[in-house]
Design an enzyme around this catalytic site. Structure first.
Site, PDB file in Angstrom:
ATOM      1  N   ARG A 187     -26.105  24.530 -18.702  1.00  0.00           N
ATOM      2  CA  ARG A 187     -24.914  26.179 -17.204  1.00  0.00           C
ATOM      3  C   ARG A 187     -25.480  27.288 -17.355  1.00  0.00           C
ATOM      4  NH1 ARG A 187     -21.161  29.543 -16.974  1.00  0.00           N
ATOM      5  NH2 ARG A 187     -20.129  29.367 -15.311  1.00  0.00           N
ATOM      6  N   LYS A 246     -26.254  34.730 -22.371  1.00  0.00           N
ATOM      7  CA  LYS A 246     -24.901  35.802 -22.989  1.00  0.00           C
ATOM      8  C   LYS A 246     -25.468  36.773 -24.031  1.00  0.00           C
ATOM      9  CE  LYS A 246     -22.003  31.574 -21.964  1.00  0.00           C
ATOM     10  NZ  LYS A 246     -20.684  30.573 -22.555  1.00  0.00           N
TER      11      LYS A 246
END
Length: 279
Positions: free
Chosen positions: A258, A219
């Site tokens: 995740r 991210k």
């Protein structure tokens, strides 16, 4: 580690591998868009150490437009069915009740909704009826507008409070509280400093009394941390940083992480477990 109905007991932080059946994911859009390729990718993730595989057919990157429901179904359901037939523990990443329902019918054993049941009013009822675990993420709006919603006084307190409200709402809607997993929503209506603060305070989420999923993989905040001369590395060059977050999350008691690339994170969570056991 918490045990959830219908899922194995891993005895450590679990590793959720990601299969994006989309042409426009920020990380690997288009690489697994074909059903056969997506199923193979899921099996490869399991071989690399994934405990479960999260299949999604709609990009939630900042600024992404929504795909229509029929297209999402076309992308997701055959992949879920194919992986489940191979014995893979499959979750479905969707904000739509109909997609969740058909994915569960095809073999998914967990629903991962980044909107926490807000995007589709029918989602909570579908999950309650199915009786499967439900990941409820902190969410302030769809991808087109979420960057403008990254306004906080105290991000940790506000995210916890907003997640508590969603937990209450889904339980009031009929979902078994023992089936709920919470997710702080790293990167969703968050700036880099917000994401870092949430990771630094993972244990504060224990106050909610539910397992926590941490989804930091590749991210923007990791790109911000790793940037050289103001230029962040490409998403696929953030996997070592992702594994670092996975180790931190596992050490701090997260139920699962995740990730897009599994091997380094699978090693990281096992090391974290071994260190914890040696205390």
């Amino acid at each position: 580690m918490s045990t959830l109905r219908g899922l194995p007991e891993w005895g450590r932080c679990a590793v959720m591998g990601v299969v994006n059946v989309t042409p426009d994911s920020f990380s690997d859009g288009g690489r697994w868009f074909d059903t056969t390729a997506a199923v193979k990718r899921g099996l490869d993730l399991v071989a690399d150490g994934a405990d479960l595989v999260d299949v999604g057919g709609e990009s939630t990157r900042p600024g992404a437009s929504r795909v229509d429901e029929d297209e999402e179904l076309r992308r997701v359901v055959p992949v879920v069915r194919g992986l489940a037939a191979e014995g893979v523990t499959v979750s479905v990443d969707t904000m739509r009740a109909r997609v969740a329902e058909q994915a569960v019918e095809a073999g998914a054993v967990l629903v991962n909704d980044v909107s926490g049941g807000l995007a589709d009013p029918a989602m909570i009822g579908v999950v309650a009826t199915a009786g499967v675990p439900f990941v409820v993420m902190h969410w302030r709006g769809f991808s087109e507008s979420m960057n403008s919603r990254a306004v906080y006084g105290d991000v940790v307190t506000e995210v916890i409070d907003e997640l508590r409200a969603r937990l209450d709402a889904v339980v009031d809607g009929g979902v078994d509280p023992e089936c709920v997993v919470l997710d702080p929503g790293l990167g969703f209506a968050k700036e880099a400093r917000h994401d870092l603060a949430l990771v630094a305070h993972i244990r504060d989420f224990d106050a909610l009394g539910r397992p926590l999923l941490v989804a930091a993989s590749r991210k923007r905040f990791l790109g911000h941390v790793l940037a050289k001369d103001g230029t962040p590395p490409r998403a696929r060059e953030r996997d070592a940083a992702t594994a670092a977050i996975s180790a931190i999350a596992a050490h701090e008691g997260a139920w699962a992480v995740r990730v897009h690339e599994v091997r380094a994170t699978a090693d990281a969570v096992r090391v974290a477990r071994a260190v914890g056991a040696a205390r």
